[in-house]
Scaffold this motif. Sequence first.
Motif, PDB file in Angstrom:
ATOM      1  N   ARG A  95       0.839  -1.193   0.000  1.00  9.12           N
ATOM      2  CA  ARG A  95       0.000   0.000   0.000  1.00  9.12           C
ATOM      3  C   ARG A  95       0.882   1.253   0.000  1.00  9.12           C
ATOM      4  NH1 ARG A  95      -2.741  -0.692   5.370  1.00  9.12           N
ATOM      5  NH2 ARG A  95      -0.617  -1.349   5.784  1.00  9.12           N
ATOM      6  N   PHE A  96       0.515   2.221  -0.867  1.00  6.27           N
ATOM      7  CA  PHE A  96       1.256   3.477  -0.987  1.00  6.27           C
ATOM      8  C   PHE A  96       0.332   4.645  -0.655  1.00  6.27           C
ATOM      9  CE2 PHE A  96       3.288   0.398  -3.691  1.00  6.27           C
ATOM     10  CZ  PHE A  96       4.621   0.544  -3.340  1.00  6.27           C
ATOM     11  N   ASP A  97       0.783   5.483   0.279  1.00  8.82           N
ATOM     12  CA  ASP A  97       0.038   6.666   0.693  1.00  8.82           C
ATOM     13  C   ASP A  97      -0.082   7.609  -0.501  1.00  8.82           C
ATOM     14  OD1 ASP A  97      -0.409   9.404   1.731  1.00  8.82           O
ATOM     15  OD2 ASP A  97      -0.145   8.465   3.702  1.00  8.82           O
ATOM     16  N   LEU A  98      -1.285   8.015  -0.844  1.00  8.12           N
ATOM     17  CA  LEU A  98      -1.500   8.873  -2.008  1.00  8.12           C
ATOM     18  C   LEU A  98      -1.054  10.311  -1.779  1.00  8.12           C
ATOM     19  CD1 LEU A  98      -4.951   7.570  -3.259  1.00  8.12           C
ATOM     20  CD2 LEU A  98      -2.704   7.195  -4.296  1.00  8.12           C
ATOM     21  N   GLU A  99      -0.893  10.721  -0.526  1.00 12.18           N
ATOM     22  CA  GLU A  99      -0.467  12.093  -0.240  1.00 12.18           C
ATOM     23  C   GLU A  99       1.049  12.231  -0.113  1.00 12.18           C
ATOM     24  OE1 GLU A  99      -2.803  13.016   3.219  1.00 12.18           O
ATOM     25  OE2 GLU A  99      -4.523  13.612   1.999  1.00 12.18           O
ATOM     26  N   THR A 100       1.718  11.179   0.385  1.00  7.05           N
ATOM     27  CA  THR A 100       3.159  11.263   0.612  1.00  7.05           C
ATOM     28  C   THR A 100       3.977  10.332  -0.270  1.00  7.05           C
ATOM     29  OG1 THR A 100       3.207   9.532   2.315  1.00  7.05           O
ATOM     30  CG2 THR A 100       2.728  11.812   3.041  1.00  7.05           C
ATOM     31  N   GLY A 101       3.359   9.297  -0.828  1.00  6.82           N
ATOM     32  CA  GLY A 101       4.068   8.303  -1.620  1.00  6.82           C
ATOM     33  C   GLY A 101       4.727   7.219  -0.786  1.00  6.82           C
ATOM     34  N   ALA A 102       4.705   7.340   0.545  1.00  3.45           N
ATOM     35  CA  ALA A 102       5.348   6.360   1.419  1.00  3.45           C
ATOM     36  C   ALA A 102       4.639   5.013   1.339  1.00  3.45           C
ATOM     37  CB  ALA A 102       5.333   6.865   2.860  1.00  3.45           C
ATOM     38  N   CYS A 103       5.434   3.950   1.360  1.00  3.56           N
ATOM     39  CA  CYS A 103       4.861   2.616   1.419  1.00  3.56           C
ATOM     40  C   CYS A 103       4.440   2.353   2.860  1.00  3.56           C
ATOM     41  CB  CYS A 103       5.883   1.573   0.960  1.00  3.56           C
ATOM     42  SG  CYS A 103       5.236  -0.112   1.017  1.00  3.56           S
ATOM     43  N   LEU A 104       3.212   1.963   3.063  1.00  2.09           N
ATOM     44  CA  LEU A 104       2.689   1.711   4.396  1.00  2.09           C
ATOM     45  C   LEU A 104       3.153   0.366   4.942  1.00  2.09           C
ATOM     46  CD1 LEU A 104      -0.965   3.013   3.923  1.00  2.09           C
ATOM     47  CD2 LEU A 104       1.032   4.253   4.765  1.00  2.09           C
ATOM     48  N   ASP A 105       3.759  -0.455   4.080  1.00  2.00           N
ATOM     49  CA  ASP A 105       4.184  -1.792   4.470  1.00  2.00           C
ATOM     50  C   ASP A 105       5.701  -1.941   4.552  1.00  2.00           C
ATOM     51  OD1 ASP A 105       1.437  -2.904   4.446  1.00  2.00           O
ATOM     52  OD2 ASP A 105       1.572  -2.409   2.321  1.00  2.00           O
ATOM     53  N   ASP A 106       6.437  -0.924   4.127  1.00  2.00           N
ATOM     54  CA  ASP A 106       7.898  -0.951   4.171  1.00  2.00           C
ATOM     55  C   ASP A 106       8.400   0.490   4.241  1.00  2.00           C
ATOM     56  OD1 ASP A 106      10.668  -1.076   3.617  1.00  2.00           O
ATOM     57  OD2 ASP A 106      10.432  -2.786   2.279  1.00  2.00           O
ATOM     58  N   ASP A 107       8.894   0.895   5.395  1.00  2.00           N
ATOM     59  CA  ASP A 107       9.298   2.286   5.634  1.00  2.00           C
ATOM     60  C   ASP A 107      10.417   2.777   4.717  1.00  2.00           C
ATOM     61  OD1 ASP A 107       7.445   2.445   7.657  1.00  2.00           O
ATOM     62  OD2 ASP A 107       8.891   2.084   9.262  1.00  2.00           O
ATOM     63  N   GLU A 108      11.141   1.876   4.097  1.00  2.00           N
ATOM     64  CA  GLU A 108      12.280   2.270   3.269  1.00  2.00           C
ATOM     65  C   GLU A 108      11.921   2.487   1.805  1.00  2.00           C
ATOM     66  OE1 GLU A 108      15.618  -0.269   3.911  1.00  2.00           O
ATOM     67  OE2 GLU A 108      15.381  -0.210   6.087  1.00  2.00           O
ATOM     68  N   VAL A 109      10.665   2.291   1.448  1.00  2.00           N
ATOM     69  CA  VAL A 109      10.244   2.360   0.047  1.00  2.00           C
ATOM     70  C   VAL A 109       9.183   3.442  -0.127  1.00  2.00           C
ATOM     71  CG1 VAL A 109       9.232   1.049  -1.874  1.00  2.00           C
ATOM     72  CG2 VAL A 109      10.730  -0.099  -0.232  1.00  2.00           C
ATOM     73  N   SER A 110       9.258   4.151  -1.248  1.00  2.00           N
ATOM     74  CA  SER A 110       8.234   5.157  -1.569  1.00  2.00           C
ATOM     75  C   SER A 110       8.145   5.301  -3.081  1.00  2.00           C
ATOM     76  CB  SER A 110       8.566   6.505  -0.931  1.00  2.00           C
ATOM     77  OG  SER A 110       9.752   7.018  -1.484  1.00  2.00           O
ATOM     78  N   VAL A 111       7.118   6.000  -3.515  1.00  4.72           N
ATOM     79  CA  VAL A 111       6.947   6.348  -4.931  1.00  4.72           C
ATOM     80  C   VAL A 111       6.857   7.868  -5.018  1.00  4.72           C
ATOM     81  CG1 VAL A 111       5.820   4.176  -5.586  1.00  4.72           C
ATOM     82  CG2 VAL A 111       4.430   6.086  -4.800  1.00  4.72           C
ATOM     83  N   PRO A 112       7.197   8.446  -6.179  1.00  2.00           N
ATOM     84  CA  PRO A 112       7.086   9.903  -6.312  1.00  2.00           C
ATOM     85  C   PRO A 112       5.636  10.374  -6.221  1.00  2.00           C
ATOM     86  CG  PRO A 112       8.134   8.916  -8.261  1.00  2.00           C
ATOM     87  CD  PRO A 112       7.701   7.804  -7.370  1.00  2.00           C
ATOM     88  N   VAL A 113       5.468  11.571  -5.686  1.00  2.00           N
ATOM     89  CA  VAL A 113       4.154  12.213  -5.613  1.00  2.00           C
ATOM     90  C   VAL A 113       4.217  13.472  -6.462  1.00  2.00           C
ATOM     91  CG1 VAL A 113       2.511  13.378  -4.097  1.00  2.00           C
ATOM     92  CG2 VAL A 113       3.700  11.337  -3.307  1.00  2.00           C
ATOM     93  N   PHE A 114       3.166  13.741  -7.207  1.00  2.00           N
ATOM     94  CA  PHE A 114       3.097  14.914  -8.072  1.00  2.00           C
ATOM     95  C   PHE A 114       2.005  15.851  -7.567  1.00  2.00           C
ATOM     96  CE2 PHE A 114       4.808  11.448 -10.479  1.00  2.00           C
ATOM     97  CZ  PHE A 114       5.794  12.019 -11.267  1.00  2.00           C
ATOM     98  N   PRO A 115       2.321  17.120  -7.370  1.00  2.00           N
ATOM     99  CA  PRO A 115       1.257  18.076  -7.017  1.00  2.00           C
ATOM    100  C   PRO A 115       0.211  18.075  -8.120  1.00  2.00           C
ATOM    101  CG  PRO A 115       3.414  19.061  -6.672  1.00  2.00           C
ATOM    102  CD  PRO A 115       3.637  17.766  -7.412  1.00  2.00           C
ATOM    103  N   VAL A 116      -1.051  18.054  -7.730  1.00  2.00           N
ATOM    104  CA  VAL A 116      -2.142  17.976  -8.693  1.00  2.00           C
ATOM    105  C   VAL A 116      -3.221  18.977  -8.295  1.00  2.00           C
ATOM    106  CG1 VAL A 116      -3.261  16.080  -7.453  1.00  2.00           C
ATOM    107  CG2 VAL A 116      -3.724  16.371  -9.869  1.00  2.00           C
ATOM    108  N   ARG A 117      -3.892  19.487  -9.287  1.00  2.00           N
ATOM    109  CA  ARG A 117      -5.040  20.368  -9.018  1.00  2.00           C
ATOM    110  C   ARG A 117      -6.096  20.153 -10.098  1.00  2.00           C
ATOM    111  NH1 ARG A 117      -2.404  26.258 -10.518  1.00  2.00           N
ATOM    112  NH2 ARG A 117      -3.061  26.254 -12.674  1.00  2.00           N
ATOM    113  N   ALA A 118      -7.320  20.417  -9.712  1.00  2.00           N
ATOM    114  CA  ALA A 118      -8.435  20.333 -10.659  1.00  2.00           C
ATOM    115  C   ALA A 118      -9.067  21.706 -10.708  1.00  2.00           C
ATOM    116  CB  ALA A 118      -9.449  19.284 -10.192  1.00  2.00           C
ATOM    117  N   ASP A 119      -8.973  22.361 -11.873  1.00  2.00           N
ATOM    118  CA  ASP A 119      -9.590  23.681 -12.004  1.00  2.00           C
ATOM    119  C   ASP A 119     -10.139  23.882 -13.394  1.00  2.00           C
ATOM    120  OD1 ASP A 119      -6.328  25.017 -11.486  1.00  2.00           O
ATOM    121  OD2 ASP A 119      -7.079  24.306 -13.383  1.00  2.00           O
TER     122      ASP A 119
END
Length: 119
Positions: A95-119
């Motif tokens: 599982r990857f946190d959608l706000e931070t990219g951190a893996c909830l199952d392994d503290d050493e792993v993450s994915v990049p997060v991109f700022p997003v907006r809907a306008d």
Amino acid sequence: MTTTTTATARDTRTIRLAHGDGWLTVCDRSLLTPGRGVAALLPDGRQVALFVDRAGRAYAIGNRDPFTGAYVLSRGLLGSAQGRPFVASPLLKQRFDLETGACLDDDEVSVPVFPVRAD
């Protein structure tokens, strides 16, 4: 007997990602289904997984699953843990946190997060 026709409002906003010094238009918000992800290819060749949750909030993370190397996170399942929105990889279920990219199952792993907006 009187018949009334009601027009359904269409979401006309666009989803934009921070890219370089500005914002890149990715797609119309109406093309995203709450609870489901889609993949987008950025001009620099990176893949992004876009999500809209059931409350209408938009998120963007890297589409590559760091555990397998496969570009599949956009096909993952959305959920929440302790009030934090996440996507679970469709392959090994990390599982990857959608706000931070951190893996909830392994503290050493993450994915990049991109700022997003809907306008």
